[in-house]
Scaffold this motif. Structure first.
Motif, short mmCIF file in Angstrom:
data_model
loop_
_atom_site.label_atom_id
_atom_site.label_comp_id
_atom_site.label_asym_id
_atom_site.label_seq_id
_atom_site.Cartn_x
_atom_site.Cartn_y
_atom_site.Cartn_z
N THR A 28 0.87 -1.19 0.00
CA THR A 28 0.00 0.00 0.00
C THR A 28 0.90 1.23 0.00
O THR A 28 1.32 1.70 1.04
N PHE A 29 1.22 1.71 -1.21
CA PHE A 29 2.05 2.90 -1.37
C PHE A 29 1.27 3.95 -2.14
O PHE A 29 0.41 3.63 -2.94
N ASP A 30 1.62 5.22 -1.91
CA ASP A 30 0.97 6.37 -2.55
C ASP A 30 -0.51 6.13 -2.84
O ASP A 30 -0.98 6.31 -3.97
N GLY A 31 -1.24 5.74 -1.81
CA GLY A 31 -2.68 5.65 -1.92
C GLY A 31 -3.24 4.50 -2.73
O GLY A 31 -4.44 4.37 -2.88
N LEU A 136 4.86 -3.45 -7.91
CA LEU A 136 4.33 -3.26 -6.56
C LEU A 136 4.86 -1.97 -5.91
O LEU A 136 4.46 -1.63 -4.80
N GLY A 137 5.76 -1.26 -6.59
CA GLY A 137 6.28 -0.02 -6.03
C GLY A 137 7.34 -0.24 -4.97
O GLY A 137 7.61 0.63 -4.15
N ILE A 138 7.97 -1.43 -4.97
CA ILE A 138 9.02 -1.75 -3.99
C ILE A 138 10.38 -1.35 -4.54
O ILE A 138 10.69 -1.66 -5.68
N TYR A 139 11.17 -0.63 -3.76
CA TYR A 139 12.53 -0.34 -4.18
C TYR A 139 13.48 -0.35 -2.98
O TYR A 139 13.05 -0.61 -1.86
N THR A 140 14.75 -0.10 -3.25
CA THR A 140 15.78 -0.34 -2.23
C THR A 140 15.56 0.42 -0.92
O THR A 140 16.01 -0.04 0.12
N ALA A 141 14.87 1.55 -0.95
CA ALA A 141 14.63 2.30 0.28
C ALA A 141 13.81 1.49 1.26
O ALA A 141 13.80 1.77 2.46
N HIS A 142 13.11 0.45 0.79
CA HIS A 142 12.26 -0.35 1.68
C HIS A 142 13.02 -1.48 2.36
O HIS A 142 12.45 -2.23 3.13
N THR A 143 14.30 -1.63 2.06
CA THR A 143 15.05 -2.71 2.68
C THR A 143 15.10 -2.49 4.18
O THR A 143 15.29 -1.36 4.65
N GLY A 144 14.88 -3.55 4.94
CA GLY A 144 14.89 -3.46 6.39
C GLY A 144 13.55 -3.13 7.02
O GLY A 144 13.41 -3.16 8.23
#
Length: 200
Positions: A28-31, A136-144
DNA sequence: CAGCAGATTGACT
DNA sequence: GTCAATCTGCTGC
């Protein structure tokens, strides 16, 4: 139901990988809520697996996340371009992870098409780890980050019969020598959203 | 510090 | 079928 941390904290990464087939990966990213059923995964058994980034308990900035308690996201950049999404398993300091390679789109297909710059729903939308993460809008900033928040995996009661679960060797890990032969890749038979890989 | 290869994808011959 | 894109981390000068 959202899979709890106790699901990921178990010790058998191969078993967990197999169980993830048929579960639903939701972001659930950007609405926008986007989701899809997991149809292809690969297990990476940390310290004892030459194909793993954490082979021999190697620690780098990138792999540090794999040493977290199970239930976190491990996202890393491959070939400098593609964001690959993994779930961390096992207990703290045991760097096991499962690469989610492909999903079958369920919800938020419009948002996924937009993120991928595509017009029509084809297997290319989410078949393959880089493509799936982008959709899905997943990128490296989401690691962890925790798998109980904007990224989560739900059990919606879908059960994959054993005869539809195929075990195979992993994709793109020939450099791992003997470990490349381990049957750590699982996918759902005849599902058209399973990635083709390269040298199968 | 330069050079190289990688858990990949998509554009082009 | 071939190849470029381009970040992280390893190897060797």
């Amino acid at each position: 139901m959202v899979l709890p941390n106790s699901f990921y904290a178990r010790k058998d990464v191969v078993k967990i990988a197999r169980e993830l087939l048929g579960k639903v990966l939701v972001t659930t990213f950007d609405g926008a809520l986007t989701s899809g059923m997991i149809v292809e995964v690969e297990a990476y058994a940390g310290a004892t697996d030459k194909a793993s980034h954490a082979y021999g308990n190697r620690r780098t900035t990138r792999t540090e996340v794999m040493y977290m308690q199970g239930g976190a996201a491990y996202v890393y950049l491959c070939y400098g371009i593609h964001h690959l999404f993994n779930v961390v398993t096992n207990v703290q300091d045991v760097p096991h992870a499962i690469l989610i390679r492909a999903i079958e789109p369920l919800e938020g297909i419009d948002a996924m098409l937009e993120r991928r710059g595509k017009e029509k729903l084809t297997p290319a939308l989410t078949a393959g780890p880089g493509a799936m993460s982008q959709a899905l809008g997943i990128y490296t900033a989401h690691t962890g980050t925790s798998l109980q928040g904007h990224i989560r995996i739900e059990d919606r009661g879908i059960k994959i019969p054993k005869k539809y679960i195929v075990a195979a060797t992993r994709v793109g890990v020939a450099y791992a020598m003997d470990d490349a032969l381990r049957p750590y890749r699982f996918y759902i038979k005849d599902n058209r959203f399973v990635s083709k890989g390269k040298g199968l």
